[in-house]
Scaffold this active site. Structure first.
Site, short mmCIF file in Angstrom:
data_model
loop_
_atom_site.label_atom_id
_atom_site.label_comp_id
_atom_site.label_asym_id
_atom_site.label_seq_id
_atom_site.Cartn_x
_atom_site.Cartn_y
_atom_site.Cartn_z
N HIS A 122 0.81 -1.22 0.00
CA HIS A 122 0.00 0.00 0.00
C HIS A 122 0.85 1.27 0.00
O HIS A 122 0.34 2.36 -0.26
CB HIS A 122 -0.98 0.00 1.18
CG HIS A 122 -0.38 0.25 2.52
ND1 HIS A 122 -0.08 -0.76 3.41
CD2 HIS A 122 -0.01 1.39 3.15
CE1 HIS A 122 0.43 -0.25 4.51
NE2 HIS A 122 0.48 1.06 4.38
N ASP A 146 0.16 -7.74 1.48
CA ASP A 146 0.50 -6.32 1.53
C ASP A 146 2.01 -6.12 1.50
O ASP A 146 2.55 -5.31 2.25
CB ASP A 146 -0.12 -5.65 2.76
CG ASP A 146 0.00 -4.12 2.71
OD1 ASP A 146 0.11 -3.58 1.59
OD2 ASP A 146 0.00 -3.48 3.78
N SER A 178 4.68 2.65 7.78
CA SER A 178 4.34 1.46 7.00
C SER A 178 5.51 1.00 6.14
O SER A 178 6.11 1.80 5.42
CB SER A 178 3.13 1.75 6.10
OG SER A 178 1.98 1.95 6.86
#
Length: 467
Positions: free
Chosen positions: A108, A138, A212
């Site tokens: 992402h 992911d 992230s």
């Protein structure tokens, strides 16, 4: 006075000992910051705005100041000419896993990016190309162009993690580069509603937007996870964050690096959690395992003889405590390898060997056809059933059952049975017709929970009903 002085000295000594027992992360941060990178992406998207309140002819009649306002790049009405694009930028973290420039991060972070720039802690900014992604976990793999002799992290083993041990994250929350935050492992093997193939590491490490894709280190300076998600109601950190185990991440990395895509093991079953009531109806002393609600036709599970109503207790010697334990185990199994399952069937434990297949690109889902009109048949459970039409049975791939046409207040409603459900099993007995249903209902035990298998919108599940 002497006793008071000794007490004060003892208190300071205890506080000093406690401080000395806390970990010192300075060396860990110094040694690993060079291999942690900031990832900035740019995506060209069509300029969007609210509808212009004037057409072009009317706009030309307005004073020049208003024309600039409505046409300008900062106009709330989109501005610019039709087809104009504007850059959309985002930021995240990652880390270098090989000296020639391979970088691991979250999918992402780079999804939809037209340009990817990797910034090292020595302030070098290097372009990177996307090698491949795996949205199911992911994860994404990047390659720094002209990467040579770059600093790398040391890869640890997430399977050795224990709840309560210290971990440290390095990343770029809100764009603040090389921020270090620490905490402990709060839990292992967490399953999230949107993820089936990742047994997440839960921590209380402060993670925020920008973290992230960054690494999670143990006290030995080894990467044990990739910071991926947070649980929040405010948009910021609330003490619960999740990381992808590095064992799973490196498996994905190697597949993407070597062949450009990821293949996962596939069993071909729909499973559900074994609740306390279901455990009782299936003869288990405590809730455990993964209850098979449906076996897909032609799947590896079907070929191995697995059946709806089986409870998988072990997979290749590993106990299944929660149903969410099973999908990651299957997903990690190489395609074509044989797995040994311990299964509970009809109150008896048995062993089955299954040759694991490859997870299809698209899930095999079936939709229920409209319920036809037919003469209903009532039953004393608060529900009305009718014969299952052949076309509906064919579309659902069921060989028998009864169609629920109405549910009134009573045990069926409390169990969660709804109109248009198809009942294929009641109290562990197969239901093929309305007559079967009547006979089984007449013999149901009183004041004891029984299991009901229903097919709803193409998906099978077990419910618990208490007559």
């Amino acid at each position: 006075m002497t006793a008071l002085l000794m007490l004060v000295v003892a208190m300071f000594w205890v506080q000093g000992a406690a401080a000395r027992s806390l970990p010192d992360f300075t060396e860990l941060v110094e040694e690993n910051s060079g291999a942690v990178v900031n990832i900035s992406t740019t995506q060209e998207v069509p300029a969007q705005g609210r509808a212009m309140p004037f057409d072009e002819r009317q706009l030309e009649q307005l004073p020049e100041f208003f024309q600039d306002f409505f046409r300008g790049p900062h106009s709330p009405f989109g501005g610019g000419s039709p087809g104009q694009v504007e850059p959309r930028r985002s930021m995240g973290s990652g880390f270098i896993v090989s000296s020639d420039g391979y970088v691991l991060t979250n999918n992402h972070v780079i999804e939809g990016a037209d340009e990817i720039i990797v910034r090292l802690n020595d302030r070098r900014e290097l372009p990177a190309t996307l090698v491949g992604t795996d949205p199911k976990s992911d994860l994404a793999v990047l390659k720094i162009e002209d990467g040579n002799d770059l600093p790398v992290v040391r890869i640890g083993r997430s399977k050795d993690l224990k709840t309560g041990e210290w971990v440290l994250a390095i990343g770029s929350p809100f764009g603040f580069d090389y921020t270090a935050t620490a905490g402990i492992v709060s839990a292992l093997g967490r399953s999230l509603p949107t993820e089936n193939y990742v047994p997440f590491i839960q921590t209380d490490v402060a993670i925020n937007p920008g973290n992230s894709g960054g690494p999670l280190f143990n006290l030995d300076g080894e990467v044990v996870g990739i910071n991926s998600q947070i649980y929040t109601r405010s948009g910021g950190f609330m003490g619960v964050s999740f990381a992808i185990p590095i064992d799973d991440a490196m498996n994905v990395f190697r597949q993407i690096r070597d062949k450009g895509s990821v293949s996962r093991g596939w069993l071909g079953v729909l499973i559900q959690e074994v609740s306390r009531d279901l455990a009782e109806t299936f003869g288990l002393k405590r809730p455990r395992g993964a209850l098979i609600a449906e076996v897909m036709e032609g799947s590896p599970a079907a070929q191995a003889g697995l059946q709806a109503g089986d409870i998988v207790l072990e997979y290749d010697g590993e106990a299944i405590v929660m149903s969410s334990d099973l999908p990651p185990m299957v997903g990690r199994t190489p395609v074509g390898e044989t797995a040994r399952l311990q299964v509970l069937r009809g109150g008896r434990e048995m062993m089955l060997d299954v040759e694991i297949g490859q997870l299809p690109e698209e899930g095999q889902q079936q939709a229920a056809a409209p319920a036809p009109d037919a003469a209903p048949s009532s039953a004393p459970l608060g529900l009305t059933v009718q014969p299952l039409p052949a076309d509906l049975a064919s579309s659902l791939s069921v060989s028998g059952g009864v169609l629920v046409s109405n549910v009134a207040r009573g045990p069926a409603l409390e169990a969660g049975i709804r109109p248009r459900d198809v009942i294929t099993e009641l109290n562990r007995q197969e239901i093929r017709s309305v007559e079967d249903f009547r006979k089984v209902v007449a013999a149901l035990p009183k004041n004891r929970a029984v299991s009901v298998r229903v097919v709803r919108q193409g998906m099978a599940t077990y419910l618990v009903m208490k007559p």
